[in-house]
Scaffold this motif. Structure first.
Motif, PDB file in Angstrom:
ATOM      1  N   ILE A   1       1.095  -1.118  -0.070  1.00 50.34           N
ATOM      2  CA  ILE A   1       0.066  -0.033   0.114  1.00 50.34           C
ATOM      3  C   ILE A   1       0.981   1.186  -0.001  1.00 50.34           C
ATOM      4  CG2 ILE A   1      -1.636   1.333   1.438  1.00 50.34           C
ATOM      5  CD1 ILE A   1      -2.716  -1.269   2.385  1.00 50.34           C
ATOM      6  N   LEU A   2       0.697   2.091  -1.188  1.00 48.27           N
ATOM      7  CA  LEU A   2       1.347   3.384  -0.902  1.00 48.27           C
ATOM      8  C   LEU A   2       1.105   4.251  -0.134  1.00 48.27           C
ATOM      9  CD1 LEU A   2       3.631   4.886  -2.595  1.00 48.27           C
ATOM     10  CD2 LEU A   2       1.999   5.613  -3.968  1.00 48.27           C
ATOM     11  N   GLY A   3      -0.234   4.447  -0.051  1.00 52.50           N
ATOM     12  CA  GLY A   3      -0.765   5.467   0.893  1.00 52.50           C
ATOM     13  C   GLY A   3      -2.330   5.086   1.243  1.00 52.50           C
ATOM     14  N   THR A   4      -2.908   5.826   2.275  1.00 47.65           N
ATOM     15  CA  THR A   4      -4.113   5.772   2.700  1.00 47.65           C
ATOM     16  C   THR A   4      -4.585   6.942   3.128  1.00 47.65           C
ATOM     17  OG1 THR A   4      -5.901   4.366   4.021  1.00 47.65           O
ATOM     18  CG2 THR A   4      -3.526   4.889   4.846  1.00 47.65           C
ATOM     19  N   GLY A   5      -6.133   7.096   2.738  1.00 49.46           N
ATOM     20  CA  GLY A   5      -6.780   8.465   3.410  1.00 49.46           C
ATOM     21  C   GLY A   5      -8.106   8.069   3.581  1.00 49.46           C
ATOM     22  N   PRO A   6      -8.679   9.101   4.343  1.00 45.00           N
ATOM     23  CA  PRO A   6     -10.160   8.964   4.812  1.00 45.00           C
ATOM     24  C   PRO A   6     -11.044   9.388   3.745  1.00 45.00           C
ATOM     25  CG  PRO A   6      -9.114  11.324   5.268  1.00 45.00           C
ATOM     26  CD  PRO A   6      -8.060  10.596   4.739  1.00 45.00           C
ATOM     27  N   PHE A   7     -12.336   9.033   3.827  1.00 45.03           N
ATOM     28  CA  PHE A   7     -13.436   9.763   2.907  1.00 45.03           C
ATOM     29  C   PHE A   7     -14.133  10.832   3.829  1.00 45.03           C
ATOM     30  CE2 PHE A   7     -13.123   5.428   1.048  1.00 45.03           C
ATOM     31  CZ  PHE A   7     -13.274   5.719  -0.192  1.00 45.03           C
TER      32      PHE A   7
ATOM     33  N   LYS B   1       8.715   6.914   0.928  1.00 38.99           N
ATOM     34  CA  LYS B   1       9.586   7.774   1.978  1.00 38.99           C
ATOM     35  C   LYS B   1      10.152   8.942   1.153  1.00 38.99           C
ATOM     36  CE  LYS B   1      10.464   4.039   5.216  1.00 38.99           C
ATOM     37  NZ  LYS B   1       9.301   3.107   4.671  1.00 38.99           N
ATOM     38  N   ASP B   2       9.935   8.915  -0.122  1.00 37.65           N
ATOM     39  CA  ASP B   2      10.760  10.020  -0.857  1.00 37.65           C
ATOM     40  C   ASP B   2       9.917  11.371  -0.659  1.00 37.65           C
ATOM     41  OD1 ASP B   2      10.766  11.916  -3.330  1.00 37.65           O
ATOM     42  OD2 ASP B   2      11.918  10.436  -3.910  1.00 37.65           O
ATOM     43  N   PRO B   3      10.452  12.296  -0.265  1.00 39.83           N
ATOM     44  CA  PRO B   3      10.192  13.667   0.423  1.00 39.83           C
ATOM     45  C   PRO B   3       8.992  14.307  -0.505  1.00 39.83           C
ATOM     46  CG  PRO B   3      12.113  13.597   1.023  1.00 39.83           C
ATOM     47  CD  PRO B   3      12.130  12.342   0.049  1.00 39.83           C
ATOM     48  N   LYS B   4       9.522  14.282  -2.033  1.00 45.44           N
ATOM     49  CA  LYS B   4       8.635  14.852  -3.086  1.00 45.44           C
ATOM     50  C   LYS B   4       7.324  13.931  -3.113  1.00 45.44           C
ATOM     51  CE  LYS B   4      12.281  16.892  -5.803  1.00 45.44           C
ATOM     52  NZ  LYS B   4      13.056  16.915  -7.114  1.00 45.44           N
ATOM     53  N   ILE B   5       7.463  12.808  -3.318  1.00 44.62           N
ATOM     54  CA  ILE B   5       6.293  11.673  -3.146  1.00 44.62           C
ATOM     55  C   ILE B   5       5.364  11.828  -2.187  1.00 44.62           C
ATOM     56  CG2 ILE B   5       5.240   9.484  -3.665  1.00 44.62           C
ATOM     57  CD1 ILE B   5       7.692   8.796  -5.332  1.00 44.62           C
ATOM     58  N   ALA B   6       5.885  11.779  -1.137  1.00 37.71           N
ATOM     59  CA  ALA B   6       5.234  12.151   0.305  1.00 37.71           C
ATOM     60  C   ALA B   6       4.371  13.250   0.430  1.00 37.71           C
ATOM     61  CB  ALA B   6       6.021  11.547   1.322  1.00 37.71           C
ATOM     62  N   GLY B   7       5.150  14.260   0.196  1.00 33.99           N
ATOM     63  CA  GLY B   7       4.655  15.645  -0.007  1.00 33.99           C
ATOM     64  C   GLY B   7       3.348  15.918  -0.809  1.00 33.99           C
ATOM     65  N   ARG B   8       3.353  15.335  -2.047  1.00 34.15           N
ATOM     66  CA  ARG B   8       2.536  15.201  -3.155  1.00 34.15           C
ATOM     67  C   ARG B   8       1.070  14.293  -2.465  1.00 34.15           C
ATOM     68  NH1 ARG B   8      -1.030  17.788  -6.171  1.00 34.15           N
ATOM     69  NH2 ARG B   8      -1.724  16.575  -7.972  1.00 34.15           N
ATOM     70  N   LEU B   9       1.406  13.457  -2.208  1.00 36.95           N
ATOM     71  CA  LEU B   9       0.298  12.366  -1.354  1.00 36.95           C
ATOM     72  C   LEU B   9      -0.340  13.027  -0.152  1.00 36.95           C
ATOM     73  CD1 LEU B   9       2.281   8.843  -1.202  1.00 36.95           C
ATOM     74  CD2 LEU B   9       0.073   9.583  -2.992  1.00 36.95           C
ATOM     75  N   GLU B  10       0.629  13.674   0.782  1.00 36.57           N
ATOM     76  CA  GLU B  10      -0.246  14.342   1.737  1.00 36.57           C
ATOM     77  C   GLU B  10      -1.127  15.667   1.413  1.00 36.57           C
ATOM     78  OE1 GLU B  10       3.188  15.305   4.118  1.00 36.57           O
ATOM     79  OE2 GLU B  10       3.078  13.286   5.097  1.00 36.57           O
TER      80      GLU B  10
ATOM     81  N   ILE C   1      -3.802  12.259   1.654  1.00 36.55           N
ATOM     82  CA  ILE C   1      -3.269  10.628   1.486  1.00 36.55           C
ATOM     83  C   ILE C   1      -1.975  10.448   2.388  1.00 36.55           C
ATOM     84  CG2 ILE C   1      -2.387   8.739   0.122  1.00 36.55           C
ATOM     85  CD1 ILE C   1      -3.972   9.893  -2.153  1.00 36.55           C
ATOM     86  N   LYS C   2      -2.221   9.727   3.509  1.00 36.06           N
ATOM     87  CA  LYS C   2      -1.050   9.391   4.221  1.00 36.06           C
ATOM     88  C   LYS C   2      -0.032   8.319   3.718  1.00 36.06           C
ATOM     89  CE  LYS C   2      -0.025   7.616   9.162  1.00 36.06           C
ATOM     90  NZ  LYS C   2      -0.592   7.256  10.359  1.00 36.06           N
ATOM     91  N   PRO C   3       1.253   8.634   3.504  1.00 36.23           N
ATOM     92  CA  PRO C   3       2.145   7.799   3.128  1.00 36.23           C
ATOM     93  C   PRO C   3       2.428   6.630   3.658  1.00 36.23           C
ATOM     94  CG  PRO C   3       2.964   9.929   2.984  1.00 36.23           C
ATOM     95  CD  PRO C   3       1.857   9.793   3.705  1.00 36.23           C
TER      96      PRO C   3
END
Length: 214
Positions: free
Chosen positions: A8-14, A164-173, A177-179
């Motif tokens: 799972i790359l990331g998860t987020g709420p509805f 854990k890549d800062p750029k990818i994690a930042g985009r997800l957040e 979306i929580k990495p």
């Protein structure tokens, strides 16, 4: 059974959003209002059996109030229906509703995860009223059953590194979306744990009944 979980790359709420003209200002008022509507509130569905669809069904079941599903072909049309006040509420991905949070056309009242979102610190979880209520959207990778273990392992390691890549994690957040970057074993356990919940959601949303009726 046809797939092998990778990671799972990331998860987020509805996020529960209602039209701005609905006479409620918080989640408790929404529940109280919904219970008084004999014909049920109209809720947009982004797709038959989508998790947002099941989440709305679970909410109505826990709250003991009727709802009327209005199906749309995807989150975009469902979100537009809410913005245009064609429906009363929509349980959508955080990324869909966050961008309209301050536009004045919708009100955001609750999130489906146990914890609050940092982007919505004043928005309570549904679980604050209905303990144990929790649904989420995960973005993960699976491969066909029988894929060589070394390939599964390599894909898992790359996904974990990406999370854990800062750029990818930042985009997800930014999208709500929580990495995560889970292992294959953790992913499999999550799928197994969610089965009973979404079975309940399918029954609450009336999907099996509608199929039988067809």
């Amino acid at each position: 059974t046809e797939f092998t979980p990778v990671s799972i790359l990331g998860t987020g709420p509805f996020v529960l959003g209602v039209r701005s003209t609905l006479p409620v200002n918080n989640f408790a008022e929404f529940i109280d209002y919904a219970k008084k509507q004999k014909d049920g509130l109209n809720v947009a569905s982004a797709g038959q059996g989508a998790i947002g669809h099941l989440s709305a069904g679970l909410l109505a079941k826990r709250g003991g109030f009727p709802i009327v599903f209005v199906p749309y072909q995807g989150g975009g049309p469902a979100m537009n229906a809410l913005l245009n006040h064609d429906v009363d509420f929509y349980f959508g991905n955080a990324s869909e509703l966050l961008q309209h949070a301050d536009g004045g056309r919708i009100k955001i009242l609750a999130v489906s995860t146990l914890d609050r979102m940092k982007q919505l610190p004043n928005t309570p979880p549904v679980a604050s009223v209905y303990p144990g209520f929790e649904t989420s959207s995960w973005n993960g990778f699976l491969v066909a059953k029988g894929t060589p273990p070394e390939i599964v392992k390599k894909l898992m390691e790359e996904t974990m590194a990406a999370s854990k890549d800062p750029k990818i994690a930042g985009r997800l957040e930014a999208l709500g979306i929580k990495p995560i970057g889970s292992t294959s074993e953790e992913f499999a356990k999550i799928i197994a744990a969610e089965r009973p919940l979404y079975k309940e959601g399918i029954e609450a949303a009336g999907i099996m009944q509608s199929r039988k009726a067809q």
